[in-house]
Design an enzyme around this catalytic site. Structure first.
Site, short mmCIF file in Angstrom:
data_model
loop_
_atom_site.label_atom_id
_atom_site.label_comp_id
_atom_site.label_asym_id
_atom_site.label_seq_id
_atom_site.Cartn_x
_atom_site.Cartn_y
_atom_site.Cartn_z
N ASP A 271 0.85 -1.21 0.10
CA ASP A 271 -0.07 0.05 0.01
C ASP A 271 0.80 1.13 0.11
O ASP A 271 1.82 1.06 0.90
CB ASP A 271 -0.78 -0.04 1.32
CG ASP A 271 -2.18 0.77 1.32
OD1 ASP A 271 -2.40 1.18 0.23
OD2 ASP A 271 -2.97 0.55 2.41
N ASP A 328 -10.22 3.86 -1.51
CA ASP A 328 -11.12 2.71 -0.66
C ASP A 328 -12.33 2.38 -0.87
O ASP A 328 -13.23 3.41 -0.83
CB ASP A 328 -10.69 2.64 0.97
CG ASP A 328 -9.32 2.62 1.15
OD1 ASP A 328 -8.53 2.85 0.40
OD2 ASP A 328 -9.16 2.56 2.59
C1 GLA Z 1 -5.51 1.66 2.95
C2 GLA Z 1 -5.88 0.62 1.93
C3 GLA Z 1 -7.16 -0.16 2.45
C4 GLA Z 1 -6.64 -0.98 3.83
C5 GLA Z 1 -5.85 0.08 4.85
C6 GLA Z 1 -5.21 -0.45 5.83
O1 GLA Z 1 -6.61 2.55 3.28
O2 GLA Z 1 -6.45 1.13 0.74
O3 GLA Z 1 -7.52 -1.41 1.69
O4 GLA Z 1 -5.61 -1.91 3.62
O5 GLA Z 1 -5.18 0.72 4.14
O6 GLA Z 1 -4.66 0.30 6.77
#
Ligand code: GLA
Length: 508
Positions: A271, A328
């Site tokens: 990420d 997200d």
């Molecule tokens: C980001 C990602 C999510 C998740 C969170 C975890 O927001 O986009 O899918 O993995 O981090 O902290």
């Protein structure tokens, strides 16, 4: 003319096959671009259905060619498989065409996209070697599994992961093709004196290697999460305590990749989390340097639409197997629609080994079954990773039936790896989505009612690039053949936010 090597001097072959290929090396039809065509005269001994075998390739997906008769009757449309480099042709059995006897002209036309290389086309029973439908590459079809984040956030433990693996076996998901059990953020607790990542001992007391062994023992695979920053996302946006525990991989890429391989990890979600894109590339190289195959799933953006074309000049497929395309997802219709619309523009980037990721599934968590079904059908059609985000240990019969619908999963896992797209908008908030499937003249179609009222939606064969005339329609929700339809099919009574999903195959 038929310019096959065996057929120089304009004399026709006496067997029932025709090869269209270069007389002396090179490509018979090379670097053709959209709209270009070539005509060949072939002599068909008997009326009948003939196999079409093609050796061709294109660097991007969405490239197609058609074979038609000189009077422009479309005989078949073929999607050209994605290759990694020019010169790497693929030989595949493209389907069948029906030909009348006698001398006649056929026309090969490039119908979709630019720049494909066609080495040869063979019409008639083929006795040579067909390439396997997909090279044995990691992530040749979209990955399928589960991830902890959407339902559990930071509240994860080895117990949850084990129970989820158990559930995946007992509830039929494993048999349906799901294999990755993925821990998201919050499994880690800082580094030791040598800089080695430590798991959280309170929540993972037996340790990650033991957990990997457990998951592997179930015939499944284990996924893990890290970030391209000094902290993970929870660390970046969280408290001081979070910053101590939830450390990222920035500056430790090679060491962490080795650790993951040593622990028995099969999937890494990496990420950005306001970190450094260079770290995503470094981690990708470090992952590929391991002997253990580890599927590489990245989130290279921080916000909305930040991967729209030209994708900031990233060669996504060269970096990762799966890449997030937007911010997200959450369990709301507007969030699902936002990601759908962002992803719909990116279809040409998807292909075997590299897929757009509109984020994990919220199936079982949306307002009603119509929304859950549409979400699943559209993600499947877009060749998106199918990573369940609900609690699969406790789900309703409806949710289970959606997630394990084998005919819809087969659409998602089709070997061509094509991302479906909108091909018609027959009314306001009414969309026809189509995904070309392997085989001849076969399309998966979602008739999607985005409106707030019940609606009927018609799909026309011409929207799908299918020849006019009869085609069969199979309903993938009721698992029934609906019969033969001519030129179009109408699904009626589609509920608000609902959809119909069918496979349409042209008869021949
Ligand atoms: C980001 C990602 C999510 C998740 C969170 C975890 O927001 O986009 O899918 O993995 O981090 O902290």
């Amino acid at each position: 003319m038929d310019s096959s090597a065996e057929n120089q001097g304009n004399s026709y072959r006496t067997d029932t096959a025709v090869d269209i290929k270069a007389i002396s090396g090179g490509n018979a039809i090379g670097w053709m671009t959209s709209g270009e065509w070539l005509e060949y005269t072939i002599n068909v001994e008997r009326a009948g259905t003939y196999d079409v075998t093609i050796r061709a390739g294109a660097i991007s997906l969405g490239r197609s060619l058609s074979i038609s008769q000189c009077n422009s009757t479309l005989l078949a449309n073929f999607e050209v498989p994605k290759i990694n480099e020019w010169g790497q042709f693929k030989t595949w059995s493209a389907g069948k065409i029906t030909l009348q006897p006698g001398r006649q002209k056929i026309r090969i036309t490039v119908t979709g996209g630019d720049d494909m290389d066609i080495d040869w086309i063979h019409i008639g029973p083929y006795t040579g070697t067909i390439d396997p439908p997909n090279p044995a590459i990691l992530g040749a079809t979209p990955p399928m599994g589960w991830n902890s984040w959407n339902t559990f956030g930071c509240s994860i433990s080895e117990t949850l992961i084990k129970q989820t693996a158990d559930a995946m076996v007992s509830n039929g998901m494993k048999d349906a093709g799901y294999q990755y059990v993925n821990m998201d953020d919050c499994w880690m607790n800082g580094r030791d004196a040598n800089g080695k990542l430590q798991w959280d001992n309170t929540t993972f007391p037996s340790g990650i290697p033991a957990l990997a062994q457990y998951v592997h023992g179930k015939g499944l695979k284990l996924g893990i999460y890290q970030s391209a920053n000094q902290w993970t996302c929870v660390g970046v946006y969280g408290s001081a305590a979070d910053k101590t525990k939830r450390v990222g991989s920035l500056g430790h890429e090679a060491q962490d990749a080795t650790t993951f391989a040593e622990w028995g990890i099969d999937y890494l979600k990496y990420d950005l989390c306001a970190g450094q894109r260079a770290s995503i590339i470094k981690m990708g190289q470090a992952i590929r340097a391991q002997t253990r195959p580890i599927l590489y799933s990245i989130n290279p953006g921080n916000g909305q639409n930040d991967l729209d074309p030209p994708k900031q000049n990233w060669d996504m497929a060269g970096v990762a197997n799966v890449w997030r395309i937007g911010f997200d997802i959450n369990a709301s219709w507007s969030s699902v629609m936002r990601l759908l619309d962002e992803n719909s523009k990116l279809y040409s980037y998807a292909g075997p080994g590299g897929f757009n990721d509109p984020d994990m599934l919220e199936v079982g968590k949306l307002a009603n079954i119509n929304e859950d079904r549409s979400h699943f059908a559209l993600w499947a059609l877009m060749a998106a990773p199918l990573i369940a985000g609900n609690d699969i240990r406790n789900m309703s019969a409806n949710t289970k039936a959606i997630l394990t619908n084998s005919e819809i999963i087969a659409v998602n896992q089709d070997v061509l790896g094509i991302q479906g797209r909108v091909v018609a908008t027959p009314g306001q908030d009414l969309q026809v989505w189509s995904k070309t499937l392997s085989g001849n003249n076969k399309r998966a179609v979602v008739l999607f009612n985005r409106s707030n009222n019940t609606a009927s939606i018609t799909v026309k064969w011409s929207d799908l690039g299918l020849p006019a005339g009869a085609a069969t329609v199979r309903d993938l929700w009721s698992h029934t053949d609906l019969g033969r339809f001519s030129d179009s099919y109408t699904a009626t009574n589609i509920p608000a936010h609902g959809s119909g999903m069918v496979i349409i195959s042209s008869a021949n």
